[in-house]
Enzyme design. Sequence first.
Site, PDB file in Angstrom:
ATOM      1  N   ASP A   1       0.819  -1.206   0.000  1.00  8.48           N
ATOM      2  CA  ASP A   1       0.000   0.000   0.000  1.00  8.48           C
ATOM      3  C   ASP A   1       0.857   1.262   0.000  1.00  8.48           C
ATOM      4  O   ASP A   1       0.489   2.278  -0.584  1.00  8.48           O
ATOM      5  CB  ASP A   1      -0.924   0.005   1.216  1.00  8.48           C
ATOM      6  N   GLY A   2       2.027   1.196   0.656  1.00 10.16           N
ATOM      7  CA  GLY A   2       2.924   2.350   0.643  1.00 10.16           C
ATOM      8  C   GLY A   2       3.412   2.688  -0.749  1.00 10.16           C
ATOM      9  O   GLY A   2       3.573   3.860  -1.100  1.00 10.16           O
TER      10      GLY A   2
ATOM     11  N   ASN B   1      -5.196   8.497   2.010  1.00 20.24           N
ATOM     12  CA  ASN B   1      -5.529   7.844   3.275  1.00 20.24           C
ATOM     13  C   ASN B   1      -5.944   8.836   4.351  1.00 20.24           C
ATOM     14  O   ASN B   1      -7.071   8.844   4.789  1.00 20.24           O
ATOM     15  CB  ASN B   1      -4.347   7.012   3.781  1.00 20.24           C
ATOM     16  N   GLU B   2      -4.991   9.657   4.796  1.00 18.36           N
ATOM     17  CA  GLU B   2      -5.297  10.542   5.907  1.00 18.36           C
ATOM     18  C   GLU B   2      -4.305  11.682   6.033  1.00 18.36           C
ATOM     19  O   GLU B   2      -3.220  11.658   5.444  1.00 18.36           O
ATOM     20  CB  GLU B   2      -5.345   9.784   7.236  1.00 18.36           C
TER      21      GLU B   2
ATOM     22  N   ARG C   1      -7.560  19.029  23.219  1.00 16.63           N
ATOM     23  CA  ARG C   1      -6.253  18.896  23.854  1.00 16.63           C
ATOM     24  C   ARG C   1      -5.883  17.422  23.865  1.00 16.63           C
ATOM     25  O   ARG C   1      -6.670  16.595  24.311  1.00 16.63           O
ATOM     26  CB  ARG C   1      -6.260  19.442  25.288  1.00 16.63           C
TER      27      ARG C   1
ATOM     28  N   ASP D   1      -2.776  14.326  22.040  1.00 14.96           N
ATOM     29  CA  ASP D   1      -1.580  14.051  21.243  1.00 14.96           C
ATOM     30  C   ASP D   1      -1.720  14.522  19.810  1.00 14.96           C
ATOM     31  O   ASP D   1      -0.733  14.908  19.176  1.00 14.96           O
ATOM     32  CB  ASP D   1      -1.277  12.548  21.252  1.00 14.96           C
TER      33      ASP D   1
ATOM     34  N   ALA E   1      -5.439  10.231  21.860  1.00 19.58           N
ATOM     35  CA  ALA E   1      -5.189  10.418  23.294  1.00 19.58           C
ATOM     36  C   ALA E   1      -5.630  11.789  23.772  1.00 19.58           C
ATOM     37  O   ALA E   1      -4.830  12.593  24.260  1.00 19.58           O
ATOM     38  CB  ALA E   1      -3.705  10.189  23.611  1.00 19.58           C
TER      39      ALA E   1
END
Length: 266
Positions: A45-46, A122-123, A148, A150, A185
Amino acid sequence: MKFSITSKGDSQSNALMHKMRTYLLDFDLVYDESQPDIVISVGGDGTLLYAFHRYSSRLDKTAFVGVHTGHLGFYADWVPSEIEKLVIAIAKTPYQVIEYPLLEVIVRYQHGGKESRYLALNECTVKSVEGTLVMDVEIRGEHFERFRGDGLCISTPSGSTAYNKALGGAIIHPSLQSIQLAEMASINNKVFRTIGSPLILPGHHTCMLKPVNRPDFMVTIDHLTLLHRDLKSIQFRVAKEKVRFARFRPFPFWKRVHDSFISDAD
């Protein structure tokens, strides 16, 4: 028909690339790296992500097909033992074009700097250079929350099975014109509060991130990592462009999800 081939670079992928190129030239197809009608990705996929970004300026003219040489690729539905079959299909068979939505990312800067525009298959992720990421999140021009934590991940439907899935996001069928916002997170206590759930936005909605304290951020676009300084805002929405995949046989999305994540459990 004009074609090009992108290889992962390992010995197996390179050998398959040279074999396919020879076969396709024997069928009188034209090798053209600058303006291909079809791009064959050999690797994972990369490798296909790399090919997508290489040809992102001609998405309306180029279709992609993938051959995976390692673990099952989510975008690659052909295996090395099927090379001859794929070559004949490319040379002799009209292919079906399947279009998937893309993510448009527009980065705007303080002091009137020229904005940057990117497309993600993808993102896109946003993280602080150091410390906690603090961002105001706006949806359709209205303040939604102050995040707030990560970082934040904004994904396409086809990318919903990648980083987004690891963050607990939903898997979305790529026929849905949408984007998804997932948290990394987040900080939730008596003082700070976020929605805590992934958000799925339809194609006509826009999401905007605005920095609260620091103007410098690490932004990824698929496999690319970029440092942006003096950032004013980042805007996300479904792009007007689409990625086009060449299909020579059925490749159902939910079967792909099953084969990628749970087939060994049978």
